[in-house]
Scaffold this motif. Structure first.
Motif, PDB file in Angstrom:
ATOM      1  N   CYS A  51      -2.148   9.345  -5.214  1.00 13.13           N
ATOM      2  CA  CYS A  51      -1.370  10.517  -4.797  1.00 13.13           C
ATOM      3  C   CYS A  51      -1.268  11.606  -5.880  1.00 13.13           C
ATOM      4  CB  CYS A  51       0.019  10.095  -4.342  1.00 13.13           C
ATOM      5  SG  CYS A  51       0.004   9.296  -2.709  1.00 13.13           S
ATOM      6  N   PRO A  52      -1.226  11.261  -7.190  1.00 16.29           N
ATOM      7  CA  PRO A  52      -1.200  12.331  -8.198  1.00 16.29           C
ATOM      8  C   PRO A  52      -2.416  13.257  -8.150  1.00 16.29           C
ATOM      9  CG  PRO A  52      -0.526  10.252  -9.185  1.00 16.29           C
ATOM     10  CD  PRO A  52      -1.033   9.930  -7.804  1.00 16.29           C
ATOM     11  N   PHE A  53      -3.494  12.795  -7.505  1.00 18.95           N
ATOM     12  CA  PHE A  53      -4.707  13.607  -7.424  1.00 18.95           C
ATOM     13  C   PHE A  53      -4.842  14.323  -6.079  1.00 18.95           C
ATOM     14  CE2 PHE A  53      -5.341  10.030 -10.269  1.00 18.95           C
ATOM     15  CZ  PHE A  53      -5.757  10.665 -11.433  1.00 18.95           C
ATOM     16  N   LEU A  54      -3.879  14.097  -5.200  1.00 18.12           N
ATOM     17  CA  LEU A  54      -3.877  14.769  -3.899  1.00 18.12           C
ATOM     18  C   LEU A  54      -3.123  16.086  -4.001  1.00 18.12           C
ATOM     19  CD1 LEU A  54      -3.010  11.733  -1.577  1.00 18.12           C
ATOM     20  CD2 LEU A  54      -5.256  12.813  -1.849  1.00 18.12           C
ATOM     21  N   PRO A  55      -3.382  17.032  -3.105  1.00 17.11           N
ATOM     22  CA  PRO A  55      -2.609  18.277  -3.121  1.00 17.11           C
ATOM     23  C   PRO A  55      -1.139  17.987  -2.807  1.00 17.11           C
ATOM     24  CG  PRO A  55      -3.949  18.118  -1.135  1.00 17.11           C
ATOM     25  CD  PRO A  55      -4.401  17.013  -2.037  1.00 17.11           C
ATOM     26  N   ILE A  56      -0.251  18.730  -3.447  1.00 13.04           N
ATOM     27  CA  ILE A  56       1.186  18.515  -3.215  1.00 13.04           C
ATOM     28  C   ILE A  56       1.530  18.707  -1.750  1.00 13.04           C
ATOM     29  CG2 ILE A  56       3.508  19.330  -3.791  1.00 13.04           C
ATOM     30  CD1 ILE A  56       2.412  20.157  -6.526  1.00 13.04           C
ATOM     31  N   HIS A  57       0.965  19.725  -1.157  1.00 16.15           N
ATOM     32  CA  HIS A  57       1.159  19.993   0.273  1.00 16.15           C
ATOM     33  C   HIS A  57      -0.200  19.957   0.958  1.00 16.15           C
ATOM     34  CE1 HIS A  57       5.272  21.125  -0.615  1.00 16.15           C
ATOM     35  NE2 HIS A  57       4.842  21.982  -1.525  1.00 16.15           N
TER      36      HIS A  57
ATOM     37  N   GLU B 207       0.820  -1.204   0.000  1.00 16.41           N
ATOM     38  CA  GLU B 207       0.000   0.000   0.000  1.00 16.41           C
ATOM     39  C   GLU B 207       0.855   1.255   0.000  1.00 16.41           C
ATOM     40  OE1 GLU B 207      -2.683  -0.067   3.273  1.00 16.41           O
ATOM     41  OE2 GLU B 207      -4.061  -1.484   2.328  1.00 16.41           O
ATOM     42  N   CYS B 208       0.309   2.296  -0.583  1.00 17.56           N
ATOM     43  CA  CYS B 208       0.961   3.604  -0.568  1.00 17.56           C
ATOM     44  C   CYS B 208       0.865   4.165   0.847  1.00 17.56           C
ATOM     45  CB  CYS B 208       0.283   4.547  -1.559  1.00 17.56           C
ATOM     46  SG  CYS B 208       0.838   6.264  -1.416  1.00 17.56           S
ATOM     47  N   GLY B 209       1.945   4.700   1.331  1.00 16.86           N
ATOM     48  CA  GLY B 209       1.967   5.226   2.694  1.00 16.86           C
ATOM     49  C   GLY B 209       1.155   6.485   2.885  1.00 16.86           C
ATOM     50  N   ARG B 210       0.837   7.177   1.800  1.00 20.61           N
ATOM     51  CA  ARG B 210       0.098   8.435   1.937  1.00 20.61           C
ATOM     52  C   ARG B 210      -1.406   8.266   1.725  1.00 20.61           C
ATOM     53  NH1 ARG B 210       0.339  14.128  -1.513  1.00 20.61           N
ATOM     54  NH2 ARG B 210      -0.781  15.356   0.051  1.00 20.61           N
ATOM     55  N   CYS B 211      -1.804   7.651   0.611  1.00 22.52           N
ATOM     56  CA  CYS B 211      -3.238   7.545   0.306  1.00 22.52           C
ATOM     57  C   CYS B 211      -3.851   6.221   0.765  1.00 22.52           C
ATOM     58  CB  CYS B 211      -3.489   7.749  -1.183  1.00 22.52           C
ATOM     59  SG  CYS B 211      -2.870   6.402  -2.233  1.00 22.52           S
TER      60      CYS B 211
ATOM     61  N   SER C 289     -12.178  26.637  -3.025  1.00 26.55           N
ATOM     62  CA  SER C 289     -11.180  25.751  -3.637  1.00 26.55           C
ATOM     63  C   SER C 289     -10.916  24.516  -2.780  1.00 26.55           C
ATOM     64  CB  SER C 289      -9.869  26.511  -3.867  1.00 26.55           C
ATOM     65  OG  SER C 289      -9.263  26.858  -2.641  1.00 26.55           O
ATOM     66  N   ILE C 290     -11.224  24.582  -1.484  1.00 25.08           N
ATOM     67  CA  ILE C 290     -11.003  23.440  -0.586  1.00 25.08           C
ATOM     68  C   ILE C 290     -11.857  22.256  -1.031  1.00 25.08           C
ATOM     69  CG2 ILE C 290     -11.398  22.577   1.752  1.00 25.08           C
ATOM     70  CD1 ILE C 290     -10.542  25.281   2.811  1.00 25.08           C
ATOM     71  N   GLN C 291     -13.108  22.514  -1.340  1.00 31.11           N
ATOM     72  CA  GLN C 291     -14.001  21.434  -1.773  1.00 31.11           C
ATOM     73  C   GLN C 291     -13.500  20.780  -3.052  1.00 31.11           C
ATOM     74  OE1 GLN C 291     -18.155  22.453  -1.711  1.00 31.11           O
ATOM     75  NE2 GLN C 291     -18.728  20.833  -3.142  1.00 31.11           N
ATOM     76  N   GLU C 292     -13.083  21.567  -4.009  1.00 34.06           N
ATOM     77  CA  GLU C 292     -12.577  21.040  -5.276  1.00 34.06           C
ATOM     78  C   GLU C 292     -11.335  20.170  -5.049  1.00 34.06           C
ATOM     79  OE1 GLU C 292     -11.835  24.403  -7.714  1.00 34.06           O
ATOM     80  OE2 GLU C 292     -13.910  25.100  -7.734  1.00 34.06           O
ATOM     81  N   THR C 293     -10.452  20.640  -4.181  1.00 37.80           N
ATOM     82  CA  THR C 293      -9.194  19.913  -3.926  1.00 37.80           C
ATOM     83  C   THR C 293      -9.441  18.578  -3.238  1.00 37.80           C
ATOM     84  OG1 THR C 293      -8.006  22.017  -3.730  1.00 37.80           O
ATOM     85  CG2 THR C 293      -6.936  20.059  -2.801  1.00 37.80           C
ATOM     86  N   ILE C 294     -10.325  18.561  -2.235  1.00 36.39           N
ATOM     87  CA  ILE C 294     -10.570  17.328  -1.474  1.00 36.39           C
ATOM     88  C   ILE C 294     -11.375  16.314  -2.293  1.00 36.39           C
ATOM     89  CG2 ILE C 294     -11.710  16.377   0.569  1.00 36.39           C
ATOM     90  CD1 ILE C 294     -10.947  18.847   2.099  1.00 36.39           C
ATOM     91  N   LEU C 295     -12.252  16.807  -3.172  1.00 36.71           N
ATOM     92  CA  LEU C 295     -13.073  15.890  -3.977  1.00 36.71           C
ATOM     93  C   LEU C 295     -12.296  15.258  -5.128  1.00 36.71           C
ATOM     94  CD1 LEU C 295     -16.534  17.692  -4.267  1.00 36.71           C
ATOM     95  CD2 LEU C 295     -15.878  15.812  -2.762  1.00 36.71           C
ATOM     96  N   ARG C 296     -11.180  15.863  -5.519  1.00 35.98           N
ATOM     97  CA  ARG C 296     -10.433  15.378  -6.680  1.00 35.98           C
ATOM     98  C   ARG C 296     -10.012  13.903  -6.544  1.00 35.98           C
ATOM     99  NH1 ARG C 296      -6.576  19.297  -7.058  1.00 35.98           N
ATOM    100  NH2 ARG C 296      -8.167  20.672  -7.916  1.00 35.98           N
ATOM    101  N   PRO C 297      -9.416  13.465  -5.427  1.00 29.25           N
ATOM    102  CA  PRO C 297      -9.048  12.036  -5.327  1.00 29.25           C
ATOM    103  C   PRO C 297     -10.263  11.111  -5.294  1.00 29.25           C
ATOM    104  CG  PRO C 297      -8.639  13.186  -3.255  1.00 29.25           C
ATOM    105  CD  PRO C 297      -8.922  14.229  -4.271  1.00 29.25           C
ATOM    106  N   LEU C 298     -11.386  11.582  -4.741  1.00 30.44           N
ATOM    107  CA  LEU C 298     -12.599  10.758  -4.741  1.00 30.44           C
ATOM    108  C   LEU C 298     -13.108  10.560  -6.166  1.00 30.44           C
ATOM    109  CD1 LEU C 298     -14.889   9.338  -3.157  1.00 30.44           C
ATOM    110  CD2 LEU C 298     -16.102  11.527  -3.194  1.00 30.44           C
TER     111      LEU C 298
END
Length: 268
Positions: free
Chosen positions: A52-58, A39-43, A209-218
């Motif tokens: 992870c490519p769809f998560l925010p860099i920071h 498993e990926c340690g982050r996602c 922009s928070i909603q857009e960023t968090i929904l991107r990986p979903l």
């Protein structure tokens, strides 16, 4: 007793060493171990389908702190959303507690949080205030508690833990449709935990922009699953209203009444 006696008798009838001759070679075959995919340690997704490519860099900079109260059954779900939410936020802004019962003795930090006047708990109901109205009046950083589980699990956790009756109860306006289309929801406006958090943080932080960023990986998760054979799951409300519900109707009168309310557009 008769079956047991017959089995014992048939074993005794074999000559010594005879019972193992037919499968002697099987004992020497190597045992294939079942190992989980790395498993990926982050996602927390398998590495081959890492999101992870769809998560925010920071991690996102937010002042609101989330406490996710997770039902134990959610930990083992393959397509859970909380790990994606946690990967979008700083560790000190997204704290996950797993369990069914939360007493003040065992969870003193949570008890302190629940007694804080600025703490909110996101759970719909007649006593809940729309979050938008609370956010307008609030200027200081808040703490928000969100329960992660099925609706029946969330209801059990909310009502059977006295600590969760202390914070101010808030809810989201039912004008948003879920994008978590690979899991069946009770109604068209029921949201996943990640979606609830995304909408709530957008309101509290006053930052769309928070909603857009968090929904991107979903969105990426659902898209990947659909490309590899998953089917779109309509809500139970949609299936009932369109005559597509193919499971047996419940015999329990309370559950049957809830399904009738869904069909007739009553809020449950």
């Amino acid at each position: 007793m008769e079956r047991g006696s017959a089995a014992a008798g048939s074993g005794a009838a074999l000559a010594p060493g005879e019972e193992g001759e037919g499968c002697a070679g099987l004992w020497e075959l190597p045992v294939e171990r079942c190992e989980r995919r790395p498993e990926c340690g982050r996602c927390s997704r398998p590495q081959k389908v890492c999101l992870c490519p769809f998560l925010p860099i920071h991690p996102l900079k937010v002042s609101t702190c989330l406490y996710i109260i997770q039902h134990p059954a959610e930990e083992s779900r393959v397509l859970r959303t909380v790990p994606l939410l946690a990967a979008c936020l700083p560790p000190d802004k997204c704290k996950i507690l797993v369990g069914r019962r939360f007493s003040e003795d065992r969870y003193p930090e949570l008890a302190t949080v629940c007694r804080n006047p600025s703490t909110l708990i996101l759970y719909p109901g007649a006593e809940a205030t729309n979050l938008e109205d609370v956010a307008v009046m609030s200027s200081s950083p808040s703490v928000m508690i969100i329960i992660d589980g099925t609706w029946s699990q969330a209801k059990d956790i909310f009502y059977k833990n006295s600590l969760f009756q202390l914070p101010k109860q808030v809810q989201l306006k039912p004008n948003i449709s879920s994008q978590y289309v690979i899991r069946t929801q009770p109604t068209n406006t029921c949201l996943s935990t990640l979606e609830c958090a995304a909408v709530a943080l957008t309101i509290m932080e006053k930052n769309k922009s928070i909603q857009e960023t968090i929904l991107r990986p979903l969105q990426a998760l659902c898209s990947f699953q659909l490309q590899h054979g998953a089917q779109i799951h309509h809500s139970k409300e949609h299936l009932l209203k369109n005559g597509l519900y193919d499971k047996p109707m419940p015999k329990n009168k309370r559950k049957l009444r809830r399904m009738e309310l869904l069909v007739n557009n009553f809020k449950i």
